[in-house]
Design an enzyme around this catalytic site. Sequence first.
Site, PDB file in Angstrom:
ATOM      1  N   HIS A  36     -27.214 -38.075  27.768  1.00  0.00           N
ATOM      2  CA  HIS A  36     -26.915 -37.131  28.775  1.00  0.00           C
ATOM      3  C   HIS A  36     -25.555 -37.967  29.194  1.00  0.00           C
ATOM      4  CE1 HIS A  36     -27.172 -34.065  31.594  1.00  0.00           C
ATOM      5  NE2 HIS A  36     -27.051 -34.998  32.656  1.00  0.00           N
ATOM      6  N   CYS A  82     -23.756 -30.968  28.068  1.00  0.00           N
ATOM      7  CA  CYS A  82     -23.272 -31.772  29.502  1.00  0.00           C
ATOM      8  C   CYS A  82     -21.843 -32.486  28.879  1.00  0.00           C
ATOM      9  CB  CYS A  82     -24.347 -32.570  29.449  1.00  0.00           C
ATOM     10  SG  CYS A  82     -25.180 -33.808  28.387  1.00  0.00           S
ATOM     11  N   HIS A 137     -22.906 -33.349  36.981  1.00  0.00           N
ATOM     12  CA  HIS A 137     -23.461 -33.250  35.551  1.00  0.00           C
ATOM     13  C   HIS A 137     -23.594 -31.732  35.374  1.00  0.00           C
ATOM     14  CE1 HIS A 137     -27.604 -33.904  36.069  1.00  0.00           C
ATOM     15  NE2 HIS A 137     -27.222 -34.281  37.354  1.00  0.00           N
TER      16      HIS A 137
END
Length: 174
Positions: A31, A110, A43
């Site tokens: 991530h 992301c 994010h």
Amino acid sequence: MLWKCSKITLKGFMDAQPGDLIEIFRGVYQHWALYIGGSEVVHLTSPAALGNLVGTVRRQKIGEVVDGDPFQINNLWDHRWRPRDRAVVVMEACSMEDEELLYNTVTFNCEHFVTALRYGRPESRQVTTATTIAGATLVGVGLVALGAALFGAMREEDEEDGKRQRRRHRRRRQ
């Protein structure tokens, strides 16, 4: 350098500068978040429901996002592209808080989100790597299939040659 953290402490994370990319290791994937200072990151979250194609931009404390997983500062494309001005990157990231964006694991995830902020271009090493591995696997499977077909054809040809030789040998003995 990899760090692990609890939700309370972030030992060793003092080197992070606003605008740095944070890579968080979640097991089979990473991530990504953008550090904005004050122990906070921005994010893009993945869609909450299966079939939902919309992710949400969140501003959170890094400890909440990391949630005990290993992480590192990873400005992965600095060697290739010049990062945008840190103040502009942080201002732009903060202005996107709570925005909903189309999310796609291949075309805009992301990692694409944070690299677009830092470098002005959405890139995902994870997608590139996965695509390369998938392509290599397909090539490998294709080569194995080709090799099997050629081996089978050669084997059939050898069997035919053997039959011809046995027939010739029988004719000579007669």
